[in-house]
Design an enzyme around this catalytic site. Structure first.
Site, PDB file in Angstrom:
ATOM      1  N   ASP A  56       0.854  -1.190   0.000  1.00  0.00           N
ATOM      2  CA  ASP A  56       0.000   0.000   0.000  1.00  0.00           C
ATOM      3  C   ASP A  56       0.895   1.247   0.000  1.00  0.00           C
ATOM      4  O   ASP A  56       1.360   1.693   1.045  1.00  0.00           O
ATOM      5  CB  ASP A  56      -0.897  -0.051   1.250  1.00  0.00           C
ATOM      6  CG  ASP A  56      -1.826   1.143   1.360  1.00  0.00           C
ATOM      7  OD1 ASP A  56      -1.644   2.128   0.611  1.00  0.00           O
ATOM      8  OD2 ASP A  56      -2.731   1.093   2.222  1.00  0.00           O
TER       9      ASP A  56
ATOM     10  N   HIS B 267      16.626  12.366 -18.673  1.00  0.00           N
ATOM     11  CA  HIS B 267      15.249  12.043 -19.036  1.00  0.00           C
ATOM     12  C   HIS B 267      15.051  11.977 -20.545  1.00  0.00           C
ATOM     13  O   HIS B 267      14.131  11.361 -21.026  1.00  0.00           O
ATOM     14  CB  HIS B 267      14.298  13.146 -18.517  1.00  0.00           C
ATOM     15  CG  HIS B 267      13.850  12.939 -17.112  1.00  0.00           C
ATOM     16  ND1 HIS B 267      13.071  11.881 -16.756  1.00  0.00           N
ATOM     17  CD2 HIS B 267      14.059  13.653 -15.986  1.00  0.00           C
ATOM     18  CE1 HIS B 267      12.821  11.956 -15.453  1.00  0.00           C
ATOM     19  NE2 HIS B 267      13.417  13.021 -14.970  1.00  0.00           N
TER      20      HIS B 267
END
Ligand code: MEV
Length: 425
Positions: free
Chosen positions: A277, A375
């Protein structure tokens, strides 16, 4: 020393199949498990039992970060994430940490806190005293709810009560401390909190309201520490830049939020891969970052005389290796098998190590060449696909955009059109 190595040079240059073969050998994956990784492991019937109103299964890439040496053991790290560069950055920074001797970790006990809110208590201080006096009985009632956890050596350990002064008047908040062992713990803790609430109400004469776990899991802490040789990251100047980036985050919550986001890039990716979670982890992380009354970075970086960096990360990490999606999602099971972790504590320690070097990779990129350079290549490929490129066209269009330092869909469309026009007889 460990017998298997996660140091795999040029892993990123291999084909998907070749990478999968290496990981399968490392982790002993069966051909069925390998097939699930390639084709998707969660079937619609299982998905339909996991949440409500299911109409499909959403997929996110699963990559492997290499080079991790944690407490003298080699780990391959499964990371599920949609963001380019994160897996590559983790692998690079794990290599630098390895050059400094690897990453050392520590974990506390796996204690989670359940909160029970009591309102309408006439004399809260006397009531608090009464609760503490009867804590053995309350702990026994809580433990009756989870004999399995108790048989595994876990269970409710302690009880405390706090008086808080809220806008709705004074409230008596009981904290139930539960050793949840290898589970994330929310189910066990919530069940126990609900079981003792009526008893707390009758002891105090108040009314119970909320009975729920706290995600500020500050009794379930984990730490990671590493030394990064200046030579591994491009020299003293870069190390100084990283130190100054950390100083910036320490002095400025606007920067600290982004600094911590970089840490969570790594931690969440492993959390998702292992079926944990991640919202609970995020909530705990940011609440812990603000524990001193001001939002601060979760990591620290120190610069030594010779330019080496020493990094630490300390944070709560409520993760499990049993129960919930860790067991129902077959891909989470496979991720846990790749990691080879034997306990929730080991998983948390590995995740802290990932978070620490993920942070380092981001700070290094920011302090040296800037984040966009790293990136660019994958980002350009995504943009090329958005512009309609397929097959070989994707790499050609992406490479041209990177060389031009212009990564935009409109430019990708132009390049694609030129390319297709050229191809026509
Ligand atoms: C991007 O996902 C994460 C970074 O912004 C983290 C940071 O700035 O430290 C690069």
């Amino acid at each position: 020393m460990s017998e298997k190595t996660s140091r795999i040079p040029k892993f990123y240059q291999l084909s998907v199949e070749e990478r999968l073969r290496i990981v399968s050998e490392f982790a002993g994956l069966s051909s069925e498990e390998q097939e699930m990784l390639l084709k998707g492991g969660l079937d619609i019937a299982t998905a339909n039992r996991m949440i409500e109103n299911v109409i499909g299964i959403f997929q996110i890439p699963l990559g492997i970060a290499v080079n991790f040496l944690i407490d003298g053991k080699d780990y391959l790290i499964p990371m599920v994430i949609e963001e380019p560069s994160v897996v590559a950055a983790a692998s690079n920074a794990a290599r630098w940490a390895r050059e400094g001797g690897g990453i050392e970790t520590w974990a506390s006990e796996q204690i989670m806190i359940g909160q029970i809110q009591l309102v309408g208590v006439k004399d809260p201080y006397a009531a608090r005293f009464e609760i503490i006096k009867r804590k053995e009985e309350l702990i026994r009632i809580a433990n009756e709810k989870d004999p399995v956890l108790v048989s595994l050596g876990g269970g409710a350990r302690d009880i405390d009560a706090r008086i808080i002064h809220s806008i709705a008047g004074p409230m008596l908040i009981t904290h139930l401390y539960v050793d949840v062992k290898d589970a994330m713990g929310a189910n066990a803790v919530n069940t126990m909190a609900e079981a003792i609430a009526p008893h707390l109400a009758s002891i105090t004469g108040g009314r119970f309201r909320l009975r729920i776990i706290s995600n500020l899991a500050d009794r379930r802490l984990v730490r990671a520490r590493t030394r990064i040789p200046a030579s591994s990251i491009g020299g003293r100047e870069v190390a100084e830049g990283i130190y100054e980036a950390y100083a910036f985050a320490l002095a400025d919550p606007y920067r600290a939020a982004t600094h911590n986001k970089g840490i969570m890039n790594g931690i969440d990716a492993v959390a998702i891969a292992t079926g944990n979670d991640w919202r609970a982890i995020e909530a705990g992380a940011h609440a812990y970052a603000a524990r001193n009354g001001r939002y601060e970075p979760l990591s620290t970086w120190e610069l030594s005389e010779n330019g080496d960096l020493f990094g630490t990360l300390e944070m709560p990490l409520a993760v499990g290796i049993v129960g919930g999606a860790t067991r129902t999602n077959p891909l989470a099971k496979i991720s846990l098998k790749i990691l080879g972790v034997k306990s929730a504590s080991e998983l948390a320690r590995v995740m802290a190590a990932v978070g620490l070097v993920q942070n380092l990779a981001a700070l290094r990129a920011l302090a040296a060449e800037g984040i966009q350079a790293g990136h660019m290549s994958l980002h350009a490929k995504n943009i090329a696909v958005m512009a309609g490129a397929v097959g070989d066209e994707i790499d050609i269009v992406a490479e041209k955009m990177v060389s031009e330092k212009t990564i935009r869909v409109d430019r990708a469309r132009q390049i694609l059109e030129e390319l297709r026009n050229k191809k026509q007889p």
